[in-house]
Design a protein around this motif. Structure first.
Motif, PDB file in Angstrom:
ATOM      1  N   ALA B 128       1.022  -1.119   0.144  1.00  0.00           N
ATOM      2  CA  ALA B 128      -0.175  -0.109  -0.153  1.00  0.00           C
ATOM      3  C   ALA B 128       0.887   1.171   0.054  1.00  0.00           C
ATOM      4  O   ALA B 128       1.947   1.210   0.449  1.00  0.00           O
ATOM      5  CB  ALA B 128      -0.756   0.000   1.187  1.00  0.00           C
ATOM      6  N   TYR B 129       0.187   2.186  -0.589  1.00  0.00           N
ATOM      7  CA  TYR B 129       0.887   3.753  -0.519  1.00  0.00           C
ATOM      8  C   TYR B 129       1.555   3.927   0.843  1.00  0.00           C
ATOM      9  O   TYR B 129       2.594   4.626   1.092  1.00  0.00           O
ATOM     10  CB  TYR B 129       0.066   4.693  -1.145  1.00  0.00           C
ATOM     11  CG  TYR B 129       0.563   6.221  -1.114  1.00  0.00           C
ATOM     12  CD1 TYR B 129       1.558   6.522  -1.969  1.00  0.00           C
ATOM     13  CD2 TYR B 129       0.169   7.048  -0.126  1.00  0.00           C
ATOM     14  CE1 TYR B 129       2.204   7.816  -1.624  1.00  0.00           C
ATOM     15  CE2 TYR B 129       0.709   8.187   0.251  1.00  0.00           C
ATOM     16  CZ  TYR B 129       1.814   8.643  -0.615  1.00  0.00           C
ATOM     17  OH  TYR B 129       2.295   9.892  -0.585  1.00  0.00           O
ATOM     18  N   GLU B 130       0.641   3.883   1.840  1.00  0.00           N
ATOM     19  CA  GLU B 130       1.166   4.393   3.219  1.00  0.00           C
ATOM     20  C   GLU B 130       2.574   3.536   3.667  1.00  0.00           C
ATOM     21  O   GLU B 130       3.098   4.327   4.374  1.00  0.00           O
ATOM     22  CB  GLU B 130      -0.125   3.981   4.318  1.00  0.00           C
ATOM     23  CG  GLU B 130      -1.194   4.804   4.020  1.00  0.00           C
ATOM     24  CD  GLU B 130      -2.256   4.491   2.787  1.00  0.00           C
ATOM     25  OE1 GLU B 130      -2.001   3.461   2.273  1.00  0.00           O
ATOM     26  OE2 GLU B 130      -2.744   5.547   2.509  1.00  0.00           O
ATOM     27  N   ILE B 131       2.478   2.245   3.204  1.00  0.00           N
ATOM     28  CA  ILE B 131       3.837   1.723   3.645  1.00  0.00           C
ATOM     29  C   ILE B 131       5.076   2.255   3.141  1.00  0.00           C
ATOM     30  O   ILE B 131       6.003   2.331   3.696  1.00  0.00           O
ATOM     31  CB  ILE B 131       3.738   0.150   3.307  1.00  0.00           C
ATOM     32  CG1 ILE B 131       2.704  -0.420   4.157  1.00  0.00           C
ATOM     33  CG2 ILE B 131       4.998  -0.732   3.358  1.00  0.00           C
ATOM     34  CD1 ILE B 131       2.410  -1.930   3.804  1.00  0.00           C
ATOM     35  N   LEU B 132       5.089   2.505   1.603  1.00  0.00           N
ATOM     36  CA  LEU B 132       6.069   3.300   1.038  1.00  0.00           C
ATOM     37  C   LEU B 132       6.399   4.720   1.360  1.00  0.00           C
ATOM     38  O   LEU B 132       7.348   5.341   1.848  1.00  0.00           O
ATOM     39  CB  LEU B 132       5.629   3.405  -0.417  1.00  0.00           C
ATOM     40  CG  LEU B 132       5.594   1.843  -1.176  1.00  0.00           C
ATOM     41  CD1 LEU B 132       5.203   2.211  -2.589  1.00  0.00           C
ATOM     42  CD2 LEU B 132       7.256   1.352  -1.149  1.00  0.00           C
ATOM     43  N   LYS B 133       5.127   5.241   1.925  1.00  0.00           N
ATOM     44  CA  LYS B 133       5.230   6.756   2.354  1.00  0.00           C
ATOM     45  C   LYS B 133       6.000   6.569   3.603  1.00  0.00           C
ATOM     46  O   LYS B 133       6.558   7.645   4.076  1.00  0.00           O
ATOM     47  CB  LYS B 133       3.887   7.234   2.362  1.00  0.00           C
ATOM     48  CG  LYS B 133       3.772   8.726   3.045  1.00  0.00           C
ATOM     49  CD  LYS B 133       2.177   9.077   3.395  1.00  0.00           C
ATOM     50  CE  LYS B 133       2.099  10.604   3.853  1.00  0.00           C
ATOM     51  NZ  LYS B 133       3.195  11.211   4.622  1.00  0.00           N
ATOM     52  N   ASP B 134       5.550   5.707   4.535  1.00  0.00           N
ATOM     53  CA  ASP B 134       6.238   5.502   6.020  1.00  0.00           C
ATOM     54  C   ASP B 134       7.648   5.429   5.735  1.00  0.00           C
ATOM     55  O   ASP B 134       8.542   6.168   6.469  1.00  0.00           O
ATOM     56  CB  ASP B 134       5.650   4.388   6.736  1.00  0.00           C
ATOM     57  CG  ASP B 134       6.241   4.559   7.800  1.00  0.00           C
ATOM     58  OD1 ASP B 134       6.181   5.416   8.922  1.00  0.00           O
ATOM     59  OD2 ASP B 134       6.751   3.492   8.482  1.00  0.00           O
ATOM     60  N   ALA B 135       8.109   4.488   4.874  1.00  0.00           N
ATOM     61  CA  ALA B 135       9.739   4.324   4.572  1.00  0.00           C
ATOM     62  C   ALA B 135      10.167   5.515   4.145  1.00  0.00           C
ATOM     63  O   ALA B 135      11.448   5.767   4.476  1.00  0.00           O
ATOM     64  CB  ALA B 135       9.753   3.143   3.729  1.00  0.00           C
ATOM     65  N   VAL B 136       9.661   6.319   3.257  1.00  0.00           N
ATOM     66  CA  VAL B 136      10.098   7.496   2.571  1.00  0.00           C
ATOM     67  C   VAL B 136      10.331   8.558   3.808  1.00  0.00           C
ATOM     68  O   VAL B 136      11.488   9.281   3.855  1.00  0.00           O
ATOM     69  CB  VAL B 136       9.307   8.077   1.275  1.00  0.00           C
ATOM     70  CG1 VAL B 136       9.823   9.470   0.932  1.00  0.00           C
ATOM     71  CG2 VAL B 136       9.542   6.931   0.410  1.00  0.00           C
ATOM     72  N   ASP B 137       9.410   8.800   4.696  1.00  0.00           N
ATOM     73  CA  ASP B 137       9.424   9.914   5.751  1.00  0.00           C
ATOM     74  C   ASP B 137      10.250   9.530   6.554  1.00  0.00           C
ATOM     75  O   ASP B 137      11.192  10.456   7.032  1.00  0.00           O
ATOM     76  CB  ASP B 137       7.968  10.003   6.171  1.00  0.00           C
ATOM     77  CG  ASP B 137       6.974  10.475   5.198  1.00  0.00           C
ATOM     78  OD1 ASP B 137       7.213  11.099   4.382  1.00  0.00           O
ATOM     79  OD2 ASP B 137       5.495  10.233   5.541  1.00  0.00           O
ATOM     80  N   ARG B 138      10.441   8.173   6.921  1.00  0.00           N
ATOM     81  CA  ARG B 138      11.654   8.102   7.844  1.00  0.00           C
ATOM     82  C   ARG B 138      13.128   8.287   7.368  1.00  0.00           C
ATOM     83  O   ARG B 138      13.915   8.865   8.057  1.00  0.00           O
ATOM     84  CB  ARG B 138      11.627   6.533   8.409  1.00  0.00           C
ATOM     85  CG  ARG B 138      10.384   6.256   9.371  1.00  0.00           C
ATOM     86  CD  ARG B 138      10.550   5.014  10.086  1.00  0.00           C
ATOM     87  NE  ARG B 138       9.875   3.843   9.080  1.00  0.00           N
ATOM     88  CZ  ARG B 138      10.410   2.983   8.679  1.00  0.00           C
ATOM     89  NH1 ARG B 138      11.566   2.901   8.458  1.00  0.00           N
ATOM     90  NH2 ARG B 138       9.502   2.012   7.842  1.00  0.00           N
ATOM     91  N   ALA B 139      13.196   7.930   6.250  1.00  0.00           N
ATOM     92  CA  ALA B 139      14.501   8.293   5.389  1.00  0.00           C
ATOM     93  C   ALA B 139      14.802   9.712   5.406  1.00  0.00           C
ATOM     94  O   ALA B 139      15.833   9.966   5.547  1.00  0.00           O
ATOM     95  CB  ALA B 139      14.566   7.365   4.099  1.00  0.00           C
ATOM     96  N   LEU B 140      13.773  10.463   5.055  1.00  0.00           N
ATOM     97  CA  LEU B 140      13.853  11.974   5.108  1.00  0.00           C
ATOM     98  C   LEU B 140      14.297  12.533   6.367  1.00  0.00           C
ATOM     99  O   LEU B 140      14.905  13.497   6.401  1.00  0.00           O
ATOM    100  CB  LEU B 140      12.463  12.555   4.662  1.00  0.00           C
ATOM    101  CG  LEU B 140      12.150  12.261   3.029  1.00  0.00           C
ATOM    102  CD1 LEU B 140      10.865  12.752   2.760  1.00  0.00           C
ATOM    103  CD2 LEU B 140      13.054  13.217   2.243  1.00  0.00           C
ATOM    104  N   LYS B 141      13.681  11.972   7.522  1.00  0.00           N
ATOM    105  CA  LYS B 141      13.977  12.271   9.005  1.00  0.00           C
ATOM    106  C   LYS B 141      15.423  12.134   9.171  1.00  0.00           C
ATOM    107  O   LYS B 141      16.056  12.534  10.417  1.00  0.00           O
ATOM    108  CB  LYS B 141      13.174  11.972   9.870  1.00  0.00           C
ATOM    109  CG  LYS B 141      11.723  12.496   9.594  1.00  0.00           C
ATOM    110  CD  LYS B 141      10.707  11.811  10.733  1.00  0.00           C
ATOM    111  CE  LYS B 141       9.100  12.508  10.352  1.00  0.00           C
ATOM    112  NZ  LYS B 141       8.221  11.664  10.959  1.00  0.00           N
ATOM    113  N   GLN B 142      16.167  11.108   8.680  1.00  0.00           N
ATOM    114  CA  GLN B 142      17.451  10.426   9.111  1.00  0.00           C
ATOM    115  C   GLN B 142      18.664  11.568   8.870  1.00  0.00           C
ATOM    116  O   GLN B 142      18.545  12.159   7.854  1.00  0.00           O
ATOM    117  CB  GLN B 142      17.716   9.128   8.515  1.00  0.00           C
ATOM    118  CG  GLN B 142      16.911   8.134   9.137  1.00  0.00           C
ATOM    119  CD  GLN B 142      17.101   6.783   8.207  1.00  0.00           C
ATOM    120  OE1 GLN B 142      17.953   6.666   7.248  1.00  0.00           O
ATOM    121  NE2 GLN B 142      16.216   5.555   8.875  1.00  0.00           N
TER     122      GLN B 142
END
Lengths: 83, 142
Positions: B128-142
């Protein structure tokens, strides 16, 4: 009056010479092409569409296609099959 | 991934937050090889992702038959320069390249279709989009 008429004739003659110089003959040796005419490349007549997303694309040095900005912080890789 | 990827591209690629990279998988022999080469040949005209989207959108009609002429027709539909595209496809000049990419992902253990990697975090399958979005958002915060 005579002078005016001569001037007018002279102008007409000059114009005729100029027109003749500008018009290319349609036949005869002077009109013969000096080289083979080549058709324009297909690229000149076909439009290349922009990327579907409107985002620029580029290739990495190791040959992978990428969409987006080079300096973007996160690399999102999609590995998939068209088949 | 026709449902989720356009949203990822809208939300994150167009906004300049992420860059989106594609790597070929060749799971269906000649059919996959031909389609991947078509994408690379379109890349010669800076339209790799345009062709990629069109291949996914026309899988059953254009890709699955494994017919080069159908791929050339697709290039024409996309208004690509058809002569160099056809020449590229017929020459198989990108066959070794797409095979090498496939071999590299196999060696890396990327066996699922599709496999995503977001700054080192692997996500597998049609998620689902939310799973990819969550992974991207976490990568952006690192």
């Amino acid at each position: 009056m005579m002078l005016y008429a001569e001037l007018a004739i002279a102008r007409l003659a000059v114009t005729a010479v100029l027109v003749a110089a500008c018009v290319q003959p349609t036949s005869g040796p002077a009109a013969a092409p000096t080289g083979a005419q080549t058709p324009p490349p297909i690229a000149a007549t076909t439009a290349t569409p922009p990327p579907s997303s409107g985002v620029s694309e580029f290739m990495t040095p190791d040959g992978y296609w990428v969409m987006g900005k080079v300096e973007a912080k996160v690399l999102f890789v999609d590995s998939s099959d068209f088949g | 991934m026709l449902g989720t990827e356009p949203k990822i591209i809208d939300d994150y690629v167009k906004t300049g937050l992420i860059r989106f990279q594609f790597r070929h998988q060749l799971n269906y022999g000649k059919v996959s090889e031909l389609a991947s080469q078509a994408a690379e040949c379109a890349g010669d005209q800076k339209n790799f992702f345009t062709m990629r989207d069109a291949l996914f959108a026309n899988q059953a009609k254009v890709v699955t038959p494994g017919d080069a002429n159908l791929l050339k027709g697709l290039a024409q539909d996309l208004k690509l320069d058809t002569a160099p595209f056809a020449s590229c496809l017929d020459s198989e000049k990108y066959l070794a390249k797409v095979k090498a990419q496939d071999q590299a992902r196999r060696q890396a253990g990327w066996t699922r279709r599709p496999t995503f990697d977001i700054n080192g975090t692997r996500v597998e399958g049609n998620v689902a989009y939310e799973i990819l979005k969550d992974a991207v958002d976490r990568a952006l915060k690192q």
